[in-house]
Design an enzyme around this catalytic site. Structure first.
Site, PDB file in Angstrom:
ATOM      1  CG  ASP A 104     -92.674 145.031 -94.881  1.00 11.27           C
ATOM      2  OD1 ASP A 104     -91.826 145.929 -94.894  1.00 11.27           O
ATOM      3  OD2 ASP A 104     -93.854 145.188 -94.525  1.00 11.27           O
TER       4      ASP A 104
HETATM    5  N1  URA Z   1     -97.189 144.921 -91.190  1.00 10.79           N
HETATM    6  C1  URA Z   1     -96.469 145.366 -92.241  1.00 10.79           C
HETATM    7  O1  URA Z   1     -96.975 146.121 -93.054  1.00 10.79           O
HETATM    8  N2  URA Z   1     -95.211 144.950 -92.359  1.00 10.79           N
HETATM    9  C2  URA Z   1     -94.627 144.128 -91.484  1.00 10.79           C
HETATM   10  O2  URA Z   1     -93.465 143.791 -91.645  1.00 10.79           O
HETATM   11  C3  URA Z   1     -95.371 143.683 -90.400  1.00 10.79           C
HETATM   12  C4  URA Z   1     -96.663 144.093 -90.270  1.00 10.79           C
END
Ligand code: URA
Length: 237
Positions: A104
């Site tokens: 993310d």
């Molecule tokens: N978990 C998350 O919260 N974000 C990511 O990008 C990957 C795993």
């Protein structure tokens, strides 16, 4: 690329024999016989036939490891004009490169990019349960009880329950807990949502490894091609 090089790299014949095929009028480009060795082929769009049979280009796939910084989205383009991970691999902009899975916007760390769609699908498919290792910094002092709860599985905001996973409290410093989490699923924003289920706020999240591939000494924002043994490892997963 030149037509004889295209034929040779596709594995139908040597460069010399490929020239002979062209000169003999045995090769068609987009339906028309070509006999000039200077004929250029667009690997992406053109169709080449040898004796009426399609010659597929031999694709040399690209496999990269990127240490994604926060502030980049994991897509190939963004209609809102935000920076994407593709902005970090601009020398490959002519290739059909795409990210494997997602990190993310706020998360940093190991992201694979490849032109090999088959391998990308395999790595990202939940059936293979490839462990992904994250390090999170979370506000406050995480209790042993919370570590235990996380590792057994928690109910997320959408009602789904996470699978058993490995959780290890690495230390507490400046009122922040450092925790290693190894999950085998890939739910959207899973690690952040797991902590949110305990009312814990994640202030930093980094993916350290996918299986045995580690982001290691790669500087934030930089990338490198995978080594042959790393590609082999992924293919065997
Ligand atoms: N978990 C998350 O919260 N974000 C990511 O990008 C990957 C795993």
């Amino acid at each position: 690329m030149r037509i004889n090089k295209y034929l040779a790299e596709s594995g139908v014949a040597s460069r010399r024999s490929s020239e002979q095929f062209v000169l003999a009028g045995r090769v068609k480009l987009n339906g028309k016989t070509v006999t000039a060795l200077s004929t250029e082929v667009n690997v992406e769009n053109d169709t080449v036939l040898l004796d009426g049979k399609k010659v597929k280009p031999m694709t040399k796939h690209i496999y990269l490891m990127l240490n994604k910084p926060k502030g980049y989205i994991t897509t190939t383009s963004d209609e809102k004009g935000r920076k994407t991970v593709m902005d970090l691999v601009t020398e490959y902009q002519r290739e059909r490169l795409f990210p494997v899975g997602r990190l993310d916007y706020e998360t940093e760390g190991l992201l694979l990019l490849t032109t090999d769609g088959e391998l990308a699908n395999r790595i990202a498919h939940p059936r293979h349960e490839i462990p992904k290792t994250y390090v999170a910094r979370v506000e406050g002092e995480l209790t042993r009880q919370e570590v235990e709860t996380l590792s057994r599985g928690v109910t997320l905001d959408d009602g789904t329950v996470t699978k058993r996973c490995k959780v290890c409290l690495l230390g507490v410093e400046n009122k922040l807990s450092r925790i290693e989490v190894v999950i085998t699923e890939g739910k959207n924003r899973q690690v952040r949502r797991m902590f949110a289920a305990l009312n814990r706020h994640v202030v930093f999240l980094k993916r350290m490894a996918i299986g045995e591939l580690k982001v290691g000494g790669l500087t934030r924002g930089t990338h490198r091609p995978l080594k042959a043994f790393e590609i082999e490892y992924l293919k065997k997963l």
